[in-house]
Design a protein around this motif. Structure first.
Motif, short mmCIF file in Angstrom:
data_model
loop_
_atom_site.label_atom_id
_atom_site.label_comp_id
_atom_site.label_asym_id
_atom_site.label_seq_id
_atom_site.Cartn_x
_atom_site.Cartn_y
_atom_site.Cartn_z
N THR A 3 -65.68 11.73 23.92
CA THR A 3 -65.28 10.82 22.87
C THR A 3 -66.12 11.09 21.63
N VAL A 4 -65.45 11.33 20.52
CA VAL A 4 -66.12 11.38 19.21
C VAL A 4 -66.01 9.98 18.65
N TYR A 5 -67.11 9.46 18.13
CA TYR A 5 -67.10 8.07 17.69
C TYR A 5 -67.79 7.90 16.34
N VAL A 6 -67.39 6.85 15.66
CA VAL A 6 -68.02 6.45 14.41
C VAL A 6 -68.52 5.02 14.61
N LEU A 7 -69.81 4.83 14.39
CA LEU A 7 -70.39 3.49 14.47
C LEU A 7 -70.59 2.98 13.05
N TYR A 8 -70.51 1.68 12.88
CA TYR A 8 -70.72 1.07 11.57
C TYR A 8 -71.68 -0.10 11.70
N ALA A 48 -66.36 1.74 15.04
CA ALA A 48 -65.35 1.71 13.99
C ALA A 48 -64.16 2.62 14.31
N HIS A 49 -64.41 3.68 15.09
CA HIS A 49 -63.35 4.66 15.35
C HIS A 49 -63.74 5.51 16.55
N THR A 50 -62.76 5.88 17.37
CA THR A 50 -62.98 6.81 18.47
C THR A 50 -61.82 7.79 18.56
N GLU A 51 -62.13 8.97 19.08
CA GLU A 51 -61.12 10.00 19.35
C GLU A 51 -61.46 10.65 20.68
N GLN A 52 -60.48 10.82 21.54
CA GLN A 52 -60.67 11.45 22.85
C GLN A 52 -60.34 12.94 22.74
N LEU A 53 -61.25 13.78 23.27
CA LEU A 53 -61.04 15.22 23.27
C LEU A 53 -61.33 15.77 24.66
N LYS A 56 -66.18 19.65 25.46
CA LYS A 56 -67.36 19.42 24.64
C LYS A 56 -67.27 20.22 23.33
N ALA A 57 -66.76 21.44 23.42
CA ALA A 57 -66.62 22.27 22.23
C ALA A 57 -65.69 21.61 21.20
N GLN A 58 -64.59 21.04 21.66
CA GLN A 58 -63.67 20.34 20.76
C GLN A 58 -64.36 19.12 20.14
N ALA A 59 -65.12 18.40 20.94
CA ALA A 59 -65.82 17.22 20.44
C ALA A 59 -66.86 17.61 19.39
N MET A 60 -67.60 18.66 19.66
CA MET A 60 -68.61 19.11 18.70
C MET A 60 -67.96 19.55 17.38
N LYS A 61 -66.83 20.23 17.47
CA LYS A 61 -66.12 20.68 16.27
C LYS A 61 -65.62 19.48 15.46
N ARG A 62 -65.05 18.49 16.14
CA ARG A 62 -64.53 17.30 15.45
C ARG A 62 -65.66 16.48 14.84
N GLU A 63 -66.77 16.37 15.56
CA GLU A 63 -67.94 15.67 15.01
C GLU A 63 -68.40 16.34 13.72
N LYS A 64 -68.45 17.66 13.74
CA LYS A 64 -68.86 18.41 12.55
C LYS A 64 -67.90 18.16 11.39
#
Length: 84
Positions: A3-8, A48-53, A56-64
């Protein structure tokens, strides 16, 4: 699954972008358990937001991508107003 996430932090008007294979535990560390690190200064956090991938490589790319200038602009202009 990752999970890529955004905290606020509403109190400090700050965002944090990360990824984890266990969002529930990771979120608890950000809000309660961690004793050091950047996020402890700006508690409490809300998700604030989450995305499921899939990987790990996909998650790291999306985080970047989200941490880029364009990604941060998207977060502030599109995602944060939806939770305010």
């Amino acid at each position: 699954m990752f999970t890529v996430y955004v905290l606020y932090s509403r109190q400090y008007d700050k965002i944090y972008i990360g990824y984890s294979s266990d969002l529930q535990t990771r979120f608890k560390y950000h809000n309660e358990l961690a004793k050091k690190g950047w996020t402890i200064r700006y508690r409490p956090w809300t998700i604030a937001h989450t995305e499921q991938l899939e990987t790990k490589a996909q998650a790291m790319k999306r985080e970047k991508q989200l941490k880029s200038a364009a990604g941060r602009k998207h977060i502030w202009n599109e995602l944060i107003p939806k939770i305010l």
